[in-house]
Design a protein around this motif. Structure first.
Motif, PDB file in Angstrom:
ATOM      1  N   LYS A  99       0.824  -1.202   0.000  1.00 63.75           N
ATOM      2  CA  LYS A  99       0.000   0.000   0.000  1.00 63.75           C
ATOM      3  C   LYS A  99       0.868   1.266   0.000  1.00 63.75           C
ATOM      4  O   LYS A  99       0.621   2.238  -0.730  1.00 63.75           O
ATOM      5  N   LEU A 100       1.927   1.238   0.818  1.00 66.46           N
ATOM      6  CA  LEU A 100       2.816   2.406   0.885  1.00 66.46           C
ATOM      7  C   LEU A 100       3.591   2.590  -0.426  1.00 66.46           C
ATOM      8  O   LEU A 100       3.807   3.724  -0.886  1.00 66.46           O
ATOM      9  N   ALA A 101       4.013   1.466  -1.012  1.00 70.63           N
ATOM     10  CA  ALA A 101       4.725   1.555  -2.293  1.00 70.63           C
ATOM     11  C   ALA A 101       3.817   2.143  -3.365  1.00 70.63           C
ATOM     12  O   ALA A 101       4.244   2.943  -4.217  1.00 70.63           O
ATOM     13  N   GLU A 102       2.540   1.750  -3.330  1.00 74.68           N
ATOM     14  CA  GLU A 102       1.586   2.304  -4.288  1.00 74.68           C
ATOM     15  C   GLU A 102       1.418   3.818  -4.094  1.00 74.68           C
ATOM     16  O   GLU A 102       1.362   4.589  -5.071  1.00 74.68           O
ATOM     17  N   ALA A 103       1.379   4.253  -2.829  1.00 75.12           N
ATOM     18  CA  ALA A 103       1.232   5.684  -2.547  1.00 75.12           C
ATOM     19  C   ALA A 103       2.448   6.472  -3.015  1.00 75.12           C
ATOM     20  O   ALA A 103       2.335   7.587  -3.557  1.00 75.12           O
ATOM     21  N   ILE A 104       3.614   5.860  -2.827  1.00 78.15           N
ATOM     22  CA  ILE A 104       4.846   6.529  -3.281  1.00 78.15           C
ATOM     23  C   ILE A 104       4.874   6.635  -4.799  1.00 78.15           C
ATOM     24  O   ILE A 104       5.282   7.658  -5.377  1.00 78.15           O
ATOM     25  N   ILE A 105       4.449   5.585  -5.483  1.00 75.98           N
ATOM     26  CA  ILE A 105       4.417   5.604  -6.949  1.00 75.98           C
ATOM     27  C   ILE A 105       3.453   6.683  -7.450  1.00 75.98           C
ATOM     28  O   ILE A 105       3.712   7.339  -8.470  1.00 75.98           O
ATOM     29  N   LYS A 106       2.363   6.893  -6.726  1.00 70.53           N
ATOM     30  CA  LYS A 106       1.425   7.946  -7.120  1.00 70.53           C
ATOM     31  C   LYS A 106       2.049   9.336  -6.960  1.00 70.53           C
ATOM     32  O   LYS A 106       1.756  10.263  -7.715  1.00 70.53           O
ATOM     33  N   GLU A 107       2.903   9.507  -5.974  1.00 67.78           N
ATOM     34  CA  GLU A 107       3.531  10.812  -5.750  1.00 67.78           C
ATOM     35  C   GLU A 107       4.690  11.079  -6.720  1.00 67.78           C
ATOM     36  O   GLU A 107       5.046  12.238  -6.982  1.00 67.78           O
ATOM     37  N   LYS A 108       5.264  10.036  -7.263  1.00 67.97           N
ATOM     38  CA  LYS A 108       6.454  10.199  -8.102  1.00 67.97           C
ATOM     39  C   LYS A 108       6.192  11.037  -9.360  1.00 67.97           C
ATOM     40  O   LYS A 108       7.009  11.906  -9.699  1.00 67.97           O
ATOM     41  N   PRO A 109       5.101  10.823 -10.114  1.00 71.64           N
ATOM     42  CA  PRO A 109       4.885  11.665 -11.309  1.00 71.64           C
ATOM     43  C   PRO A 109       4.772  13.150 -10.987  1.00 71.64           C
ATOM     44  O   PRO A 109       5.229  13.994 -11.776  1.00 71.64           O
ATOM     45  N   ARG A 110       4.152  13.482  -9.836  1.00 72.32           N
ATOM     46  CA  ARG A 110       4.045  14.884  -9.469  1.00 72.32           C
ATOM     47  C   ARG A 110       5.416  15.488  -9.182  1.00 72.32           C
ATOM     48  O   ARG A 110       5.683  16.650  -9.510  1.00 72.32           O
ATOM     49  N   LEU A 111       6.259  14.694  -8.536  1.00 74.53           N
ATOM     50  CA  LEU A 111       7.588  15.189  -8.189  1.00 74.53           C
ATOM     51  C   LEU A 111       8.494  15.297  -9.421  1.00 74.53           C
ATOM     52  O   LEU A 111       9.327  16.220  -9.514  1.00 74.53           O
TER      53      LEU A 111
END
Length: 460
Positions: free
Chosen positions: A342-354
């Motif tokens: 779940k945390l890895a999925e959340a991080i992947i979602k934040e990566k495109p914005r960053l």
């Protein structure tokens, strides 16, 4: 048959008493009479001419005798004049020799004065000091002409005047003075201004450089001023108080260097030399700068929020770390493996914005030199076309293509280098934020695993 032809109308021109007469002849008899009359008239005229010639013969003889007498008289006079000329020539040579002996070394002095007056005249005509002291070269011109075209010698007053003008030129060349003079501005309007003369080097008025036209005696403002750093020194010279020391852009070549600086293209002209490719590179560079500034500012603010989140126990949805930690807080009963996913999925979602627009910066950093190379190739094509059409006799015909070739290369590098630098900064900030997210995520998972382990121990 013959009778029939001669009965036609005939026109015979007869010369009678010096006049031309026309008479019709109806037949051959009348024609014969007309011819006889003409002969009689010619005989009378010839007799009159012979009589007139005999009467004038005596007069011609007297005229010839008078001409011979005049010839003898003039020949005698010519001999007397030649004798007198030779005598006067000898007297002139003697007087010239006496004059040379009396002059002695003064003759060399007058020669030097004549040469100095001639050389100084040309110098005074082009000197900017003549803008303050007008018509001072007229005297020297008259002095040089007087000593060169006649034997008249220069007086003591004239020698002292030449000495004074030379001394004044040397003295004024080291002075900075102000004087009022009419100045023609860049629009062609003539106005009275306070002009500052810096020796024999430059003229300044109202913070601008001026030029002196020796042909018209006018002072005009340069249509195009040199770069700003030189204009600032001219303004400082204009506003300086008496006795104040200021920095000034002096032209020791008396106009040559200033003319070269004026012809130097400014930033706008250099950009225009790059042509269409140059404007495209500049447009791409502006886009890259805007993207870089947006990314650096946004990522810096995001990193600050993430670091603040690490010190807070309450997850905030306004920053990436808070959104990742909210997954942990919203799922307190998940096992560590599921929570990790779940945390890895959340991080992947934040990566495109960053990482948004960061790859574009990299593409621009690579493409900008290639665009510069394209402009270089186009410029060389233009250059070779000019050589083909006009040859290599005039370098100015090839300057346009060469300028485009060099300017586009420079523009490409000027865009690529900062873009590459900003890409590196943006990428490092984004990676730093992602590293914090992964670090905090790993810490949350480790904490959950410890909790489960403690629960298992208690249950046992």
């Amino acid at each position: 048959m013959i009778r029939t032809l001669t009965l036609g109308t005939l026109l015979v021109s007869l010369t009678l008493a010096g006049q031309v007469m026309a008479a019709p002849a109806a037949n051959l008899d009348q024609l014969l009479n007309l011819v006889k009359q003409g002969k009689t008239a010619e005989a009378k005229e010839n007799s009159a001419r012979e009589a007139r010639f005999r009467s004038e013969k005596s007069n011609q003889a007297s005229i010839l005798a008078q001409a011979k007498q005049d010839l003898v008289t003039e020949e005698k006079r010519s001999v007397e004049l030649e004798t007198q000329f030779e005598k006067q020539e000898l007297e002139t040579a003697a007087l010239q020799e006496a004059l040379n002996k009396r002059l002695g070394s003064l003759k060399e002095l007058f020669g030097v004065l004549q040469q100095a007056a001639g050389d100084t005249t040309g110098q005074f005509e082009t000197s900017i000091i003549s803008s303050q002291f007008e018509n001072r070269g007229d005297y020297l011109t008259k002095l040089a002409k007087k000593m060169g075209t006649s034997s008249e010698l220069a007086s003591i007053e004239e020698i002292e005047r030449l000495w004074f003008e030379l001394q004044r030129e040397m003295t004024e060349s080291g002075n900075v003075v102000k004087f009022n003079h009419s100045v023609i501005d860049a629009t062609g309007q003539e106005k009275e201004s306070e002009v500052i003369r810096v020796g024999t080097f430059n003229l300044v008025a109202d913070g601008k450089y001026l030029k002196y036209d020796s042909d018209t005696g006018k002072i005009a403002e340069l249509i195009r001023q040199p770069s700003a750093r030189f204009v600032e020194t001219a303004e400082a010279m204009t506003n300086a108080a008496p006795g104040q020391l200021v920095e000034f852009g002096l032209d020791p070549s008396r106009g040559t260097l200033l003319s070269a600086l004026i012809k130097e293209p400014n930033v706008k002209e250099r950009v225009e030399q790059g042509g269409l490719v140059g404007f495209i590179i500049i447009g791409v560079g502006i886009i890259s700068m805007l993207i870089a500034l947006e990314r650096i500012i946004t990522l810096s603010l995001t990193r600050a929020k993430v670091r603040a989140q690490t010190k807070s126990t309450t997850a905030s949805l306004s920053n990436p770390l808070g959104r990742v930690l909210s997954v942990y807080q919203n799922n307190p009963k998940l096992d560590p493996d599921t929570l990790e996913l779940k945390l890895a999925e959340a991080i992947i979602k934040e990566k495109p914005r960053l990482e948004r627009f960061i790859p574009l910066l990299k593409i621009i950093a690579v493409a900008a030199p290639l665009l510069g190379l394209l402009g270089t190739v186009i410029g060389m094509i233009v250059t070779f076309q000019s050589i083909t059409l006009f040859g290599t006799g005039d370098p100015k015909l090839m300057a346009g293509g060469i300028s485009q070739a060099l300017i586009t290369t420079v523009l490409g590098l000027l865009v690529a280098l900062p873009t590459l630098f900003f890409h590196s900064i943006s990428n490092s900030i984004a990676k730093n934020v992602l590293h914090i997210l992964e670090e905090q995520s790993a810490g949350v998972i480790a904490e959950r695993m410890e909790q489960e382990k403690d629960n298992d121990v208690r249950a046992a």
